[in-house]
Design a protein around this motif. Sequence first.
Motif, PDB file in Angstrom:
ATOM      1  N   LYS A 190       1.264  -3.431   4.437  1.00 16.08           N
ATOM      2  CA  LYS A 190       0.557  -2.597   3.449  1.00 16.08           C
ATOM      3  C   LYS A 190       1.548  -1.849   2.574  1.00 16.08           C
ATOM      4  N   SER A 191       2.577  -1.297   3.191  1.00 17.26           N
ATOM      5  CA  SER A 191       3.596  -0.538   2.466  1.00 17.26           C
ATOM      6  C   SER A 191       4.298  -1.396   1.413  1.00 17.26           C
ATOM      7  N   SER A 251      10.528  -5.108   3.548  1.00 21.44           N
ATOM      8  CA  SER A 251      10.652  -4.149   4.637  1.00 21.44           C
ATOM      9  C   SER A 251      10.971  -4.913   5.912  1.00 21.44           C
ATOM     10  N   GLU A 289       1.941  -2.028  -1.478  1.00 19.99           N
ATOM     11  CA  GLU A 289       1.784  -0.840  -2.322  1.00 19.99           C
ATOM     12  C   GLU A 289       2.937  -0.670  -3.300  1.00 19.99           C
ATOM     13  N   LYS A 290       4.120  -1.205  -2.940  1.00 21.47           N
ATOM     14  CA  LYS A 290       5.292  -1.084  -3.819  1.00 21.47           C
ATOM     15  C   LYS A 290       5.446  -2.286  -4.756  1.00 21.47           C
ATOM     16  N   MET A 303       0.843  -2.086   8.916  1.00 28.16           N
ATOM     17  CA  MET A 303       1.198  -0.966   8.040  1.00 28.16           C
ATOM     18  C   MET A 303       2.449  -1.274   7.223  1.00 28.16           C
ATOM     19  N   ALA A 304       3.401  -2.008   7.820  1.00 30.88           N
ATOM     20  CA  ALA A 304       4.603  -2.406   7.074  1.00 30.88           C
ATOM     21  C   ALA A 304       4.226  -3.338   5.922  1.00 30.88           C
ATOM     22  N   THR A 312      10.223  -6.802  -3.331  1.00 30.24           N
ATOM     23  CA  THR A 312      10.092  -5.670  -2.405  1.00 30.24           C
ATOM     24  C   THR A 312      10.109  -6.224  -0.983  1.00 30.24           C
TER      25      THR A 312
END
Length: 333
Positions: free
Chosen positions: A260-261, A173, A264-265, A257-258, A171
């Motif tokens: 964390k995202s 980002s 979460e995935k 936050m990126a 994953t």
Amino acid sequence: MFSRDVGIDLGTANVLIYVKGRGIVLDEPSVVAIDTHHNRVLEVGEAARRMVGRTPGNIVATRPLKDGVIADFEMTEAMLKYFLDKINVRGLIGKPRILICTPTNITTVEQKAIREAAQKSGAKHVFLEEEPKVAAIGAGMDIFQPYGNMVVDIGGGTTDVAVLSMGDIVTASSIKMAGDKFDQDILQYIKHRYKLLIGERTSENIKIQVATVFPGARDEQMEIRGRDMVSGLPRNIMIRSSEIEEALKESVNSIVMAAKSVLEKTPPELSADIIDRGIILTGGGALLHGIEQLFAEELKVPVHVADDPMTCVARGTGLMLEHIDKLPKQKTS
């Protein structure tokens, strides 16, 4: 002389070049100075950076890369050609093979632009690899085992966050929030708070010398000078760490936050590995004071800054060059 294999960390703020057998041979700012009257390149790299904000009207010091991708194709090509000529990697019998790192979410058009710029600069074959993967390898992480590894690469134009396992990204980002945005935040804060105009160089110095992103982690002050917006005259002020922490809060929270995202995935088994192994911070932004504590506090996992985070991507390209013949052929051109 034979042609060599070359790894390039083509960053928004800096270009680092690794030559197989020689190590990191170049680390210079991604800046080109041009004479607009005659449309010619005057200086590239550190010499061009010294001109930023200090040139007459006909000379423009520009950054040809923005947010990790090419904003000015001709200038990027000129910059790459200059750097490759400077390190003398073109052999008598052939052109070098070049491995270039890119952000994780760039488009096929942007990939093509990077590939073409490298080819026109003298590359025989061009390989593209995703930056967080290369940064993780350069930071000493063994990403080829069936374990979860997480890296946050905070560069000049982009921050890439990725979880890796079995040699690939699980994953990821990529956000356009990194070192350059921190400089702009500081510049804007001083403009609005003190009605004082400062340059990018001053803003960067503040970031290095007094900034922190973790409340109470640093208490230093620094005298800076700029142009008073009311009188138009030069003026000095004193700036403190706590003020810069406030100025950077929003941008740094976007990066948290990126991360964390991405967490979460991430599949549960890999998340468990990350709790054990921690997160590695790479890139110039990893040197920002307090960022390690902030990530650890917000993400509730161990966080470590890589050794010499600025060179992780370049060192990673060096390790990947050892196996360049095994890289997928579709990544060449």
